[in-house]
Design an enzyme around this catalytic site. Structure first.
Site, PDB file in Angstrom:
ATOM      1  N   TYR A 144       2.443   1.133   7.127  1.00 30.22           N
ATOM      2  CA  TYR A 144       1.485   2.002   6.401  1.00 30.22           C
ATOM      3  C   TYR A 144       1.065   1.434   5.057  1.00 30.22           C
ATOM      4  O   TYR A 144       2.439   1.189   4.231  1.00 30.22           O
ATOM      5  CB  TYR A 144       1.724   3.349   6.267  1.00 30.22           C
ATOM      6  CG  TYR A 144       0.808   4.347   5.446  1.00 30.22           C
ATOM      7  CD1 TYR A 144      -0.376   4.836   6.049  1.00 30.22           C
ATOM      8  CD2 TYR A 144       1.299   4.692   4.230  1.00 30.22           C
ATOM      9  CE1 TYR A 144      -1.175   5.288   5.220  1.00 30.22           C
ATOM     10  CE2 TYR A 144       0.381   5.597   3.221  1.00 30.22           C
ATOM     11  CZ  TYR A 144      -0.808   6.006   4.098  1.00 30.22           C
ATOM     12  OH  TYR A 144      -1.981   6.708   3.353  1.00 30.22           O
ATOM     13  N   ASP A 239       4.777  -4.848   0.686  1.00 27.42           N
ATOM     14  CA  ASP A 239       4.563  -3.539   0.503  1.00 27.42           C
ATOM     15  C   ASP A 239       5.935  -2.944   0.026  1.00 27.42           C
ATOM     16  O   ASP A 239       6.477  -2.465   1.117  1.00 27.42           O
ATOM     17  CB  ASP A 239       3.628  -2.835   1.374  1.00 27.42           C
ATOM     18  CG  ASP A 239       3.189  -1.569   1.092  1.00 27.42           C
ATOM     19  OD1 ASP A 239       3.645  -1.092  -0.046  1.00 27.42           O
ATOM     20  OD2 ASP A 239       2.483  -0.995   1.496  1.00 27.42           O
ATOM     21  N   LYS A 267       5.435   5.111  -6.101  1.00 29.76           N
ATOM     22  CA  LYS A 267       6.196   5.987  -5.769  1.00 29.76           C
ATOM     23  C   LYS A 267       7.499   6.186  -7.004  1.00 29.76           C
ATOM     24  O   LYS A 267       7.248   6.547  -8.192  1.00 29.76           O
ATOM     25  CB  LYS A 267       6.811   5.707  -4.570  1.00 29.76           C
ATOM     26  CG  LYS A 267       5.835   5.962  -3.312  1.00 29.76           C
ATOM     27  CD  LYS A 267       6.235   6.232  -1.962  1.00 29.76           C
ATOM     28  CE  LYS A 267       5.145   6.957  -1.092  1.00 29.76           C
ATOM     29  NZ  LYS A 267       4.732   6.205  -0.119  1.00 29.76           N
TER      30      LYS A 267
HETATM   31  C1  LIG Z   1       3.118   5.783   0.089  1.00 25.19           C
HETATM   32  C2  LIG Z   1       2.974   4.400   0.538  1.00 25.19           C
HETATM   33  C3  LIG Z   1       1.696   3.780   0.225  1.00 25.19           C
HETATM   34  C4  LIG Z   1       0.572   4.480  -0.414  1.00 25.19           C
HETATM   35  O1  LIG Z   1       0.863   5.013  -1.506  1.00 25.19           O
HETATM   36  P1  LIG Z   1       0.029   6.117  -2.201  1.00 25.19           P
HETATM   37  O2  LIG Z   1       0.559   6.332  -3.497  1.00 25.19           O
HETATM   38  O3  LIG Z   1       0.386   7.404  -1.419  1.00 25.19           O
HETATM   39  O4  LIG Z   1      -1.288   5.820  -2.294  1.00 25.19           O
HETATM   40  C5  LIG Z   1       1.581   2.363   0.541  1.00 25.19           C
HETATM   41  N1  LIG Z   1       2.630   1.854   1.196  1.00 25.19           N
HETATM   42  C6  LIG Z   1       3.586   2.301   1.373  1.00 25.19           C
HETATM   43  C7  LIG Z   1       4.668   1.302   2.079  1.00 25.19           C
HETATM   44  C8  LIG Z   1       3.901   3.688   1.395  1.00 25.19           C
HETATM   45  O5  LIG Z   1       4.901   4.081   1.687  1.00 25.19           O
END
Ligand SMILES: *Cc1c(COP(=O)(O)O)cnc(C)c1O
Length: 436
Positions: A144, A239, A267
């Site tokens: 994701y 990511d 995060k």
């Molecule tokens: C949470 C997450 C996102 C998206 O971040 P948001 O702040 O919710 O837009 C993208 N990549 C990874 C791996 C994530 O865990």
């Protein structure tokens, strides 16, 4: 456990907010029942609007590594808010947090802040496309990368053909440029490069996956991505929105010794405030406007409150902190695995740093197809049984779980005991039945 107020709050929310939630997974559709409406949270605990307390293993889906309402973070926010909450000018806060990130994350020379992980990955893809002059990119099934269009793509009928939108509203034309391959399948990545010569700008990957449950890379997989992206002239994007300052200060890249070209963060670096960031080699990052021609902007980008909360949080995280968190995480998954074995439940567990996960499926789980073998109905029942015992896990089998500095060994042990109790109530072990 009485959750009448949550039920009323959910009914009220549904009148004015689609599905009653502002982020889909919060609606509990995967496990059934009513979402818990939280009133406040302190340390490792959530308190709902009915006054029930839960030991929190979701931690706002990752950010709250310091625990909720950590005094140092709250104090930093107070001090920042008293000076104003947004100026739309550069601030010294931004440089201070950028310095911490550049120092900690091995592949990052320069970093740009935005307001969410979604923005970070969308910007990273634009930058990779702008830098390489190519338009396609490779994404792994089950990873994701936020909710922007280019990532809401599922595999087409053949892994080598283009992807298909997995949301209404995502144009088919957008899907054509996202190539979907199975996680941990280096051969499929090579095949995608071979079938799209000179067209692939980047490979984007969750180097440890937290968004299909927790799935770790097989030995050599990340190295293979590094080698192939170099060979085919594409950028490698890690990511690390979830894993950055979560599995180690420097993220997965620091643990695995594989350095991507670009890294996305979010995060933890915002300490619970809205934030995102993307960074990498200076030569690539300098292609961003105003120096380069790849556009990026955001009214609240590098917001002073987010920077203050992020800085206060990152100051609490030394290398020793991660060793301590890793020990706790290992204790938890070892305990859970023992309980699952004792109760005859097929399972697979994984842990790294302060992240962990378990599937109700025999291992190994190495990709989305493997994760989908999980007994999701059992997970739903287990989730509710734990919730009723005061333990808050993610309301879906396909999410990682998290620990904070506020979680203790005693709480870990209590969780393991509760899991055994919950499973006993759900599904008596074979020999219990025989003995009676
Ligand atoms: C949470 C997450 C996102 C998206 O971040 P948001 O702040 O919710 O837009 C993208 N990549 C990874 C791996 C994530 O865990």
């Amino acid at each position: 456990m009485n959750r009448q107020r949550s039920e009323a709050a959910f009914a009220a929310a549904k009148r004015v907010i689609p599905g009653g939630v502002n982020s889909t997974v919060r609606a509990f559709r995967a496990v059934g029942g009513t979402p818990v409406f939280v009133r406040e949270a302190h340390g490792a605990y959530l308190v709902d609007v009915d006054g029930n307390r839960y030991l929190d293993y979701v931690l706002s889906w990752g950010p709250m590594i310091a625990g909720h309402a950590h005094p140092a973070v709250v104090e930093a926010l107070h001090r920042a808010a008293e000076r104003g909450t947004s100026y739309g000018t550069p601030t010294e806060y931004e440089t201070e947090l950028a310095d911490v990130i550049v120092e900690a994350v091995p592949s990052v020379d320069k970093v740009r802040f935005c307001s969410s992980g979604t923005e970070a990955t969308a910007n990273a893809i634009r930058l990779a496309r702008g830098y390489t002059g190519r338009e396609k990119f490779i994404k792994f099934e089950g990873c994701y990368h936020g909710s922007a269009d280019p990532f809401l793509i599922a595999a087409g009928s053949s892994a080598l053909t283009m992807g298909v939108p997995n949301s209404l509203g995502v144009p088919a034309a957008t899907a054509q440029d996202t190539l979907i391959v199975p996680y941990n399948d280096a051969a499929a990545v090579r095949a995608a490069f071979e079938h799209n010569p000179g067209e692939i700008a980047a490979v984007i990957v969750e180097p440890y996956v937290g968004n299909m449950g927790m799935v770790l890379p097989l030995p050599g997989f990340l190295h293979a991505l590094r080698t192939m992206t170099r060979e085919y002239g594409a950028l490698l994007i890690f990511d690390e929105v979830m894993t950055g300052f979560r599995v180690a200060r420097g993220g997965v890249q620091a643990r695995e010794g594989v350095l991507p070209d670009l890294t996305t963060l979010g995060k933890v670096i915002g300490g619970g405030l809205p934030v995102g960031a993307f960074g990498g080699r200076a030569e690539i990052m300098d292609r961003l406007t105003p120096d380069g021609q790849v556009f990026q902007a955001g009214t609240l980008s590098g917001n002073p409150l987010a920077m203050a909360a992020g800085l206060a949080t990152l100051r609490l995280l030394g290398d020793d902190t991660f060793l301590q968190l890793e020990r706790l995480g290992q204790r938890l998954v070892d305990g859970m695995a023992e309980v699952f074995t004792g109760r005859g439940v097929p399972h697979t567990v994984a842990a790294a740093g302060s992240m962990f996960g378990f599937f109700f499926a025999d291992g190994p789980v190495t990709d989305l197809a493997g994760a989908k073998r999980s007994d999701t109905a059992l997970y739903g029942r287990f989730f509710h049984a734990m919730l009723d015992r005061g333990f808050y896990f993610a309301p879906s089998q396909f999410e990682a779980a998290f620990l904070s500095l506020a979680h203790t060994e005693a709480e870990i042990d209590r969780t393991v005991e509760a899991a055994d109790d919950a499973l006993a109530a759900l599904r008596p072990a074979q020999d219990d039945v025989v003995c009676r």
